[in-house]
Design an enzyme around this catalytic site. Structure first.
Site, PDB file in Angstrom:
ATOM      1  N   HIS A  98       0.710  -1.235   0.061  1.00  9.03           N
ATOM      2  CA  HIS A  98      -0.183   0.041  -0.195  1.00  9.03           C
ATOM      3  C   HIS A  98       0.773   1.182  -0.123  1.00  9.03           C
ATOM      4  O   HIS A  98       0.335   2.348  -0.374  1.00  9.03           O
ATOM      5  CB  HIS A  98      -0.903  -0.188   1.323  1.00  9.03           C
ATOM      6  CG  HIS A  98      -2.352   0.544   1.042  1.00  9.03           C
ATOM      7  ND1 HIS A  98      -2.761   0.932  -0.197  1.00  9.03           N
ATOM      8  CD2 HIS A  98      -3.069   1.173   1.735  1.00  9.03           C
ATOM      9  CE1 HIS A  98      -4.094   1.435   0.025  1.00  9.03           C
ATOM     10  NE2 HIS A  98      -4.084   1.581   1.134  1.00  9.03           N
ATOM     11  N   ASN A 139      -9.067   4.130  -1.151  1.00  9.74           N
ATOM     12  CA  ASN A 139      -9.597   5.295  -0.108  1.00  9.74           C
ATOM     13  C   ASN A 139      -8.591   6.814  -0.305  1.00  9.74           C
ATOM     14  O   ASN A 139      -9.238   7.569   0.018  1.00  9.74           O
ATOM     15  CB  ASN A 139      -9.292   4.837   1.215  1.00  9.74           C
ATOM     16  CG  ASN A 139     -10.318   3.706   1.653  1.00  9.74           C
ATOM     17  OD1 ASN A 139     -11.491   3.848   0.958  1.00  9.74           O
ATOM     18  ND2 ASN A 139     -10.001   2.733   2.344  1.00  9.74           N
ATOM     19  N   ASN A 185      -6.349   7.775   4.134  1.00 12.53           N
ATOM     20  CA  ASN A 185      -8.033   8.210   4.333  1.00 12.53           C
ATOM     21  C   ASN A 185      -7.904   9.849   4.040  1.00 12.53           C
ATOM     22  O   ASN A 185      -8.965  10.267   3.895  1.00 12.53           O
ATOM     23  CB  ASN A 185      -8.927   7.604   5.317  1.00 12.53           C
ATOM     24  CG  ASN A 185      -8.891   5.986   5.025  1.00 12.53           C
ATOM     25  OD1 ASN A 185      -8.188   5.409   4.111  1.00 12.53           O
ATOM     26  ND2 ASN A 185      -9.534   5.370   6.002  1.00 12.53           N
ATOM     27  N   ASP A 221      -0.900   2.741  -5.516  1.00 16.51           N
ATOM     28  CA  ASP A 221      -1.175   1.303  -5.608  1.00 16.51           C
ATOM     29  C   ASP A 221      -2.386   0.659  -6.145  1.00 16.51           C
ATOM     30  O   ASP A 221      -3.377   1.574  -6.190  1.00 16.51           O
ATOM     31  CB  ASP A 221      -0.946   0.369  -4.436  1.00 16.51           C
ATOM     32  CG  ASP A 221      -1.856   0.762  -3.389  1.00 16.51           C
ATOM     33  OD1 ASP A 221      -2.185   1.799  -2.926  1.00 16.51           O
ATOM     34  OD2 ASP A 221      -2.641  -0.127  -3.063  1.00 16.51           O
TER      35      ASP A 221
END
Length: 208
Positions: free
Chosen positions: A41, A133, A87, A112
């Protein structure tokens, strides 16, 4: 005296405007913390660490993120690793866009992508968040989907119900072996974005 009058009247120097035109904001998405450093991530952070290292730049922890600056052929690239967690990536992006007076067409987001095989590159000028997100928050903050993004494939090689573990997991040995070559191409893409423009960059690197 002339500069004082210009400042008083709010007149920008031509050189200042040119500086703003030659400035680019490259945002790598990721999560802060040692436990996330080598996770899939965090490829956005890893790409920026790679190009900063080869260009001899270092990151400073500033407001809402770690920031480094590199200069290539008269262009200034501001590298941003938001410290807001994934986020809330849009908050850091908007702050640094405003602070550095960087237009949206000179912003590139690196993220990613589960829908692409490992190391596959996809560069787009706009698009949906694809369930990511970080991109979702950026779209909300900017109120538009029309911003350049560079998706780095991490594949979807996980079992049902294991997506979070996979995304937040470390690279496997095969991926680690292939990463350096992929990171080298990623650094070329960043340079091309500033030096050649988005359209040529998409033509030259999509699918590589």
């Amino acid at each position: 005296m002339i500069q004082w009058l210009n400042n008083l009247l709010g007149v920008e120097k031509t050189s200042d405007k040119l500086d703003d035109m030659n400035k680019f904001l490259i945002v790598g998405l990721g999560n802060i913390g040692a436990e996330y450093v080598n996770t899939r991530h965090n490829i956005g952070f890893k790409v920026l660490d790679f190009i900063a290292n080869i260009e001899g730049a270092s990151f400073d922890n500033l407001k809402l993120g770690a920031v480094a600056e590199i200069k290539i052929k008269g262009k200034t690239f501001i590298l941003l690793k938001p410290n807001t967690y994934m986020n809330l990536s849009g908050k850091a992006l908007k702050y640094w866009m405003d602070k550095e007076k960087i237009a949206l067409d000179k912003v590139l987001i690196i993220t990613d992508d589960l829908n692409l095989s490992f190391g596959t590159i996809r560069i787009r000028s706009k698009g949906s968040d694809g369930g990511h997100n970080g991109l979702k928050n950026i779209t909300q903050v900017l109120n538009t989907q029309e911003y350049a993004r560079f998706r780095f494939g991490i594949s979807d090689a996980f079992k049902k119900g294991k997506q979070v573990d996979y995304v937040l997991g470390n690279w496997d040995e095969e991926e680690k072996t292939k990463l350096p070559e992929r990171l080298e191409i990623a650094s070329e893409i960043i340079k091309s974005f500033g030096l050649a423009g988005l359209e040529i960059t998409m033509t030259s690197y999509n699918g590589k």
